[in-house]
Design a protein around this motif. Structure first.
Motif, PDB file in Angstrom:
ATOM      1  N   SER A  14       0.846  -1.194   0.000  1.00  8.86           N
ATOM      2  CA  SER A  14       0.000   0.000   0.000  1.00  8.86           C
ATOM      3  C   SER A  14       0.882   1.245   0.000  1.00  8.86           C
ATOM      4  O   SER A  14       1.827   1.340   0.795  1.00  8.86           O
ATOM      5  N   PRO A  15       0.586   2.231  -0.862  1.00  8.20           N
ATOM      6  CA  PRO A  15       1.387   3.461  -0.847  1.00  8.20           C
ATOM      7  C   PRO A  15       1.088   4.325   0.371  1.00  8.20           C
ATOM      8  O   PRO A  15       1.856   5.227   0.706  1.00  8.20           O
ATOM      9  N   TRP A  16      -0.028   4.055   1.036  1.00 10.31           N
ATOM     10  CA  TRP A  16      -0.433   4.874   2.174  1.00 10.31           C
ATOM     11  C   TRP A  16       0.267   4.438   3.457  1.00 10.31           C
ATOM     12  O   TRP A  16       0.688   5.287   4.252  1.00 10.31           O
ATOM     13  N   SER A  17       0.407   3.131   3.670  1.00  8.91           N
ATOM     14  CA  SER A  17       1.037   2.634   4.893  1.00  8.91           C
ATOM     15  C   SER A  17       2.457   2.131   4.663  1.00  8.91           C
ATOM     16  O   SER A  17       3.208   1.922   5.611  1.00  8.91           O
ATOM     17  N   ASN A  18       2.809   1.864   3.377  1.00  7.71           N
ATOM     18  CA  ASN A  18       4.105   1.291   3.006  1.00  7.71           C
ATOM     19  C   ASN A  18       4.257  -0.146   3.513  1.00  7.71           C
ATOM     20  O   ASN A  18       5.376  -0.636   3.658  1.00  7.71           O
ATOM     21  N   ASP A  19       3.139  -0.816   3.772  1.00  9.90           N
ATOM     22  CA  ASP A  19       3.145  -2.200   4.241  1.00  9.90           C
ATOM     23  C   ASP A  19       2.567  -3.117   3.177  1.00  9.90           C
ATOM     24  O   ASP A  19       1.702  -2.712   2.388  1.00  9.90           O
ATOM     25  N   PHE A  20       3.012  -4.374   3.164  1.00 10.30           N
ATOM     26  CA  PHE A  20       2.471  -5.387   2.272  1.00 10.30           C
ATOM     27  C   PHE A  20       1.265  -6.063   2.912  1.00 10.30           C
ATOM     28  O   PHE A  20       1.222  -6.279   4.123  1.00 10.30           O
ATOM     29  N   ASP A  21       0.282  -6.384   2.080  1.00  7.42           N
ATOM     30  CA  ASP A  21      -0.909  -7.093   2.528  1.00  7.42           C
ATOM     31  C   ASP A  21      -1.194  -8.234   1.548  1.00  7.42           C
ATOM     32  O   ASP A  21      -1.427  -7.964   0.358  1.00  7.42           O
ATOM     33  N   PRO A  22      -1.190  -9.503   2.009  1.00 10.20           N
ATOM     34  CA  PRO A  22      -0.809  -9.968   3.351  1.00 10.20           C
ATOM     35  C   PRO A  22       0.664  -9.685   3.633  1.00 10.20           C
ATOM     36  O   PRO A  22       1.456  -9.524   2.697  1.00 10.20           O
ATOM     37  N   PRO A  23       1.045  -9.661   4.918  1.00  9.26           N
ATOM     38  CA  PRO A  23       2.437  -9.361   5.285  1.00  9.26           C
ATOM     39  C   PRO A  23       3.406 -10.379   4.685  1.00  9.26           C
ATOM     40  O   PRO A  23       3.081 -11.547   4.506  1.00  9.26           O
ATOM     41  N   ILE A  24       4.594  -9.916   4.339  1.00  7.86           N
ATOM     42  CA  ILE A  24       5.634 -10.788   3.800  1.00  7.86           C
ATOM     43  C   ILE A  24       6.775 -10.880   4.807  1.00  7.86           C
ATOM     44  O   ILE A  24       6.781 -10.180   5.835  1.00  7.86           O
ATOM     45  N   ASP A  25       7.744 -11.719   4.510  1.00  6.55           N
ATOM     46  CA  ASP A  25       8.888 -11.904   5.397  1.00  6.55           C
ATOM     47  C   ASP A  25       9.612 -10.566   5.600  1.00  6.55           C
ATOM     48  O   ASP A  25       9.892  -9.859   4.632  1.00  6.55           O
ATOM     49  N   PRO A  26       9.917 -10.202   6.862  1.00  3.75           N
ATOM     50  CA  PRO A  26      10.570  -8.902   7.126  1.00  3.75           C
ATOM     51  C   PRO A  26      11.877  -8.707   6.359  1.00  3.75           C
ATOM     52  O   PRO A  26      12.207  -7.590   5.956  1.00  3.75           O
ATOM     53  N   ASP A  27      12.636  -9.787   6.160  1.00  5.49           N
ATOM     54  CA  ASP A  27      13.902  -9.673   5.425  1.00  5.49           C
ATOM     55  C   ASP A  27      13.640  -9.297   3.963  1.00  5.49           C
ATOM     56  O   ASP A  27      14.380  -8.502   3.375  1.00  5.49           O
ATOM     57  N   ASP A  28      12.571  -9.895   3.371  1.00 11.01           N
ATOM     58  CA  ASP A  28      12.219  -9.545   1.996  1.00 11.01           C
ATOM     59  C   ASP A  28      11.680  -8.123   1.917  1.00 11.01           C
ATOM     60  O   ASP A  28      11.975  -7.381   0.976  1.00 11.01           O
ATOM     61  N   ALA A  29      10.885  -7.741   2.921  1.00  9.17           N
ATOM     62  CA  ALA A  29      10.289  -6.401   2.923  1.00  9.17           C
ATOM     63  C   ALA A  29      11.354  -5.313   2.987  1.00  9.17           C
ATOM     64  O   ALA A  29      11.198  -4.229   2.410  1.00  9.17           O
ATOM     65  N   ALA A  30      12.450  -5.595   3.668  1.00 12.19           N
ATOM     66  CA  ALA A  30      13.515  -4.590   3.795  1.00 12.19           C
ATOM     67  C   ALA A  30      14.089  -4.206   2.443  1.00 12.19           C
ATOM     68  O   ALA A  30      14.515  -3.058   2.245  1.00 12.19           O
ATOM     69  N   ASP A  31      14.097  -5.138   1.503  1.00  8.20           N
ATOM     70  CA  ASP A  31      14.627  -4.846   0.165  1.00  8.20           C
ATOM     71  C   ASP A  31      13.579  -4.255  -0.765  1.00  8.20           C
ATOM     72  O   ASP A  31      13.934  -3.609  -1.756  1.00  8.20           O
ATOM     73  N   LEU A  32      12.288  -4.476  -0.470  1.00  7.20           N
ATOM     74  CA  LEU A  32      11.226  -4.071  -1.379  1.00  7.20           C
ATOM     75  C   LEU A  32      10.526  -2.779  -0.974  1.00  7.20           C
ATOM     76  O   LEU A  32       9.870  -2.150  -1.799  1.00  7.20           O
ATOM     77  N   VAL A  33      10.642  -2.400   0.280  1.00  5.13           N
ATOM     78  CA  VAL A  33       9.942  -1.208   0.775  1.00  5.13           C
ATOM     79  C   VAL A  33      10.853   0.010   0.635  1.00  5.13           C
ATOM     80  O   VAL A  33      11.972   0.012   1.149  1.00  5.13           O
ATOM     81  N   PRO A  34      10.424   1.055  -0.066  1.00  9.79           N
ATOM     82  CA  PRO A  34      11.268   2.251  -0.237  1.00  9.79           C
ATOM     83  C   PRO A  34      11.419   3.028   1.065  1.00  9.79           C
ATOM     84  O   PRO A  34      10.497   3.067   1.889  1.00  9.79           O
TER      85      PRO A  34
END
Length: 278
Positions: free
Chosen positions: A72-92
């Motif tokens: 989501s561009p509003w919260s910057n979170d993935f839905d459903p949540p993904i692995d935190p290690d993967d999110a660190a590389d994908l979230v700006p």
């Protein structure tokens, strides 16, 4: 034997544009190994999801997707949540996230002014050189006269070494899907897409990071506005103008009495000028 990926693209080009989403899903079910390549290459209507954290709608595309999760561009979170290690590389983060937030606010105002409704989203990500982004707008209408407009604007931006200007490459696609169904006319459908590309060098105002970031957002916004206006006019000319010409060639809407009266006036004018009558 032809390449399966090329064969899938060739097949999709020959099927009705209004059914691209369903046909794409069918092809992926037959050849699941082509899923990533097809999803990144084929433009389809944008899906809408609701951000559980902010409660706001956002648009889903290949640029904010990780598997079956969407950011989501509003919260910057993935839905459903993904692995935190993967999110660190994908979230700006940092500069890219600040520009993404400002761009979403600007596009939200633009959407309300031009579309008077619909949903918009913008996503940015870092590249080895510069950064890239996508601006999405979707507007749909239901009822007997359904309609859908999906606008996908993909940017690649490279800043000059001096940071006084930047090179922007924009690729825009509009997917149009119109339909009418009632007892008077039966069923009528008009669907297709149009893609155009543009490259521009634009100045960057200011010296501080915040000023340069705002310049990027303003430059992207102006380019999207100009390109969408151009595509809208082209669609008007290509689809509606051509349809009007075809229908006009098939049957005239003028009354026979009016046509006969015009021919008679034409004969009289030629006769008075001393020409031969027709």
């Amino acid at each position: 034997m032809s390449d399966p990926f090329d064969a899938a693209l060739d097949l999709l080009r020959r099927l009705p544009p209004s059914q691209t989403q369903q046909n794409l899903a069918s092809i992926i079910s037959i050849a699941p190994d082509l899923e990533d390549d097809l999803l990144s290459s084929v433009d389809v209507g944008l899906a809408v999801k609701r951000c559980p954290k902010s409660g706001r709608d956002y648009l889903c595309c290949d640029y904010n997707r990780d598997g079956t999760s969407y950011r989501s561009p509003w919260s910057n979170d993935f839905d459903p949540p993904i692995d935190p290690d993967d999110a660190a590389d994908l979230v700006p983060r940092g500069k890219i996230r600040r520009m993404e937030e400002e761009l979403n606010k600007s596009i939200d105002v633009y959407r309300e002014l031009y579309y008077e409704g619909g949903v918009s989203s913008a996503y940015l990500w870092q590249l080895d050189e510069g950064f890239a982004g996508v601006v999405l707008v979707k507007k749909s209408s239901g009822g007997a006269g359904k309609g859908g407009w999906d606008s996908i604007n993909v940017f690649e931006i490279i800043e000059a070494t001096s940071k006084r200007s930047a090179h922007y490459k924009l690729t825009s696609t509009v997917i149009l899907d119109l339909g009418l169904k009632n007892d008077a006319v039966g069923g009528l459908e008009l669907a297709g897409n149009l893609t155009r590309q543009e490259e521009l060098d634009q100045p960057l105002a200011g010296l501080r990071d915040a000023e340069i970031e705002s310049s990027h957002v303003a430059n992207m916004g102006r380019m999207v506005e100009a390109m969408e206006t151009r595509l809208r006019n082209l669609l008007q000319e290509v689809y509606f103008g051509k349809a009007k010409d075809v229908v006009g060639d098939l049957r005239s809407i003028r009354l026979l009495s009016e046509a006969e009266q015009e021919r008679q006036s034409h004969k009289e004018a030629i006769s008075k000028m001393g020409g031969a009558t027709i």
